[in-house]
Design a protein around this motif. Structure first.
Motif, PDB file in Angstrom:
ATOM      1  N   ILE A 111       0.882  -0.697  -0.039  1.00  0.00           N
ATOM      2  CA  ILE A 111      -0.353  -0.082   0.197  1.00  0.00           C
ATOM      3  C   ILE A 111       0.936   1.527   0.107  1.00  0.00           C
ATOM      4  O   ILE A 111       0.884   1.710  -1.103  1.00  0.00           O
ATOM      5  CB  ILE A 111      -1.021   0.101   1.106  1.00  0.00           C
ATOM      6  N   ASN A 112       1.793   1.796   0.703  1.00  0.00           N
ATOM      7  CA  ASN A 112       2.399   2.754   0.600  1.00  0.00           C
ATOM      8  C   ASN A 112       3.223   2.713  -0.189  1.00  0.00           C
ATOM      9  O   ASN A 112       3.571   3.994  -1.085  1.00  0.00           O
ATOM     10  CB  ASN A 112       3.750   2.317   1.867  1.00  0.00           C
ATOM     11  N   HIS A 163       0.032   3.656  -3.358  1.00  0.00           N
ATOM     12  CA  HIS A 163      -0.120   5.294  -2.949  1.00  0.00           C
ATOM     13  C   HIS A 163       1.641   6.198  -3.386  1.00  0.00           C
ATOM     14  O   HIS A 163       1.791   7.047  -3.294  1.00  0.00           O
ATOM     15  CB  HIS A 163      -0.270   5.235  -1.577  1.00  0.00           C
ATOM     16  N   LEU A 183       0.675   6.545  -7.300  1.00  0.00           N
ATOM     17  CA  LEU A 183      -0.290   6.172  -7.579  1.00  0.00           C
ATOM     18  C   LEU A 183      -0.823   7.735  -8.665  1.00  0.00           C
ATOM     19  O   LEU A 183      -0.580   9.172  -8.129  1.00  0.00           O
ATOM     20  CB  LEU A 183      -1.121   6.195  -6.970  1.00  0.00           C
ATOM     21  N   ASP A 219      -8.479   5.479  -7.560  1.00  0.00           N
ATOM     22  CA  ASP A 219      -8.391   5.240  -5.868  1.00  0.00           C
ATOM     23  C   ASP A 219      -7.748   3.750  -5.652  1.00  0.00           C
ATOM     24  O   ASP A 219      -7.446   2.577  -6.738  1.00  0.00           O
ATOM     25  CB  ASP A 219      -9.225   5.321  -5.190  1.00  0.00           C
ATOM     26  N   ASN A 230      -7.983   6.849   0.616  1.00  0.00           N
ATOM     27  CA  ASN A 230      -9.404   6.270  -0.052  1.00  0.00           C
ATOM     28  C   ASN A 230     -10.295   6.840   0.111  1.00  0.00           C
ATOM     29  O   ASN A 230     -10.908   7.814   1.148  1.00  0.00           O
ATOM     30  CB  ASN A 230      -9.344   4.713   0.940  1.00  0.00           C
TER      31      ASN A 230
END
Lengths: 293, 293
Positions: free
Chosen positions: B109-110, B113, B116, B121, B157
């Motif tokens: 996730i880190n 993101h 991104l 999303d 999110n």
């Protein structure tokens, strides 16, 4: 005094109407081939068993049923098994066969053969089925269906006694009769059964979480099912088989330290090797089980 | 450019048609609510999936399907998941929701993101179901039935993205949607899933027997089932979650050494205490699971 004819309807005493003895009683009474005595220190269990016709007669005092029993199935804890045989040595019928169900064989067999009358035979047995339930209320007649029953014959056993135990256990529904020595039994069982129980308990004792619901799946359930343990029974079994259990614990601890070191070093190739080695061992055991089953 | 209306029939890309992606495809295509693109580097898997109507169209080149997809479900190994998103950053449709299925959440996730685009999303996900099988041939549409799907929402999110992922996963048959932080997820999973796999592997690697058939029962089967491991996948997962995994291994090793010391000392009271403590922890977790399920 005439010999017992094991081809006739037999008198069978089941000693200890817990989960194992109760399940033997339920199945044997359903078969209706033999006359079943229940022996237990708990009169209430005897009444329950009698009421649902799991036994023909129940006794707190073992003397009378033992004097009439051709086969005696001991379904007691390890320590109680030895004590029961010792205390009732004069009571067994001439020519009777005693079979036990203790999960560890070497000590119990040595101890009992050291005190056994010459005219009776003692056969070491181990039904490979169980339950986390305790007592007669947990007994079910299907408990042994397709499980294996291990017999650990000795040279002093009469071949006919082994055959007789084998025949009864097949009647009861065991899918497979396995014969091996007490030493091989205890060595193997310490790995296949005792170590998983100690792992499950240790895993639970290492758990810092109060709730993992939704954050776990089958592998968690499968590893923790047997943490629901009968501590009094299993503590005896672990101590009865101390050397084997410690050997297996040591080997497992070494493997866990090894994989920990590999992950700490972030050695991905070594990690893949270790995982594939474990996978290959599982495949080997599955293959050999299929060949031998 | 107009916003995506997630209440309409959606275009969904499933990236990676292995056991997880293939099972998503089979279930989604059966539902028939959406248009399903399959994306895989293996053209053969795409053909198989297309032939049995598990996908509407298959693509080796992700550019076209991604440009049309409202939702993208990534079913790739950890390292491939990051690479795929990075390499395809320009290709995603404006407003699209990407959800992944990697078993460890913090790092992925880190990393994602950090790179991104602002107009799409990314929602972290983890289906709590799997199989020892590998590849599309092992996929089954029932794989996720009643399993839980974990979502690890972040403040960045959109609430609507989380709701949308939740809705799709319920359509797919997951029995429970669990939301937690990436950190709690990785900590808990290292205990509930990663540690059991390392224990199973280490147990197999500590096995000195070639054959235990007839001398083992359920506890052995349950402990060894997951030794049938995908080494490439799991080595990534263990290393991705190194600190948590090492902490859990350390705790377990300490408990195993503790019980070994107790057995060595033949301290029966301490042994009974340890067994009962593990049993009580299992009972506590079962109770809490029932309350929260």
């Amino acid at each position: 005094m005439e010999e017992i004819d094991f081809n006739k309807k037999l008198n069978i005493s089941i000693v200890g109407l817990g989960i194992i003895g109760g399940s033997f009683a339920l199945k044997l009474s359903e078969l209706g081939l033999h006359y079943i005595y229940g022996i237990d220190t708990n009169a209430e269990s005897l009444d329950k068993a009698k009421n649902i016709k799991a036994i023909n007669e129940g006794f707190v005092d073992a003397k009378e049923p033992l004097s009439k029993s051709d086969i005696i199935i001991l379904c007691l804890y390890p320590n109680d098994t030895l004590n029961f045989v010792q205390n009732n040595m004069p009571n067994f019928k001439k020519g009777a066969i005693i079979v036990d169900t203790v999960g560890i064989k070497t000590n119990i067999i040595n101890n009992i053969h050291g005190i056994l009358r010459d005219d009776i035979d003692f056969v070491g047995g181990h039904p490979m089925a169980g339950s986390h339930k305790v007592g007669f209320d947990g007994a079910v007649k299907e408990l042994f269906n397709n499980a294996s029953f291990i017999i650990t014959p000795l040279d002093v056993n009469k071949a006919s006694s082994i055959e007789q135990v084998e025949a009864i256990m097949k009647q009861i529904g065991f899918g497979k009769i396995v014969k091996t020595s007490p030493a091989v039994h205890d060595d193997t069982i310490s790995f296949t059964s005792q170590l998983p129980h100690l792992v499950s308990i240790s895993y639970m004792n290492s758990c810092k979480f109060d709730d993992v619901s939704g954050l776990s799946s089958n592998s968690f359930e499968e590893l923790t099912r047997i943490a629901n343990i009968n501590a009094n029974l299993w503590s005896q079994l672990f101590l009865e088989n101390k050397e084997n259990v410690i050997e297996k614990l040591d080997s497992l601890i070494n493997e866990l330290i090894n994989v920990k070191d590999i992950i700490t070093a972030e050695d991905k190739d070594a990690l893949i090797d270790v995982l594939n080695k474990g996978k290959a061992k599982k495949e080997e055991l599955s293959r050999n089980a299929k060949v031998n089953d």
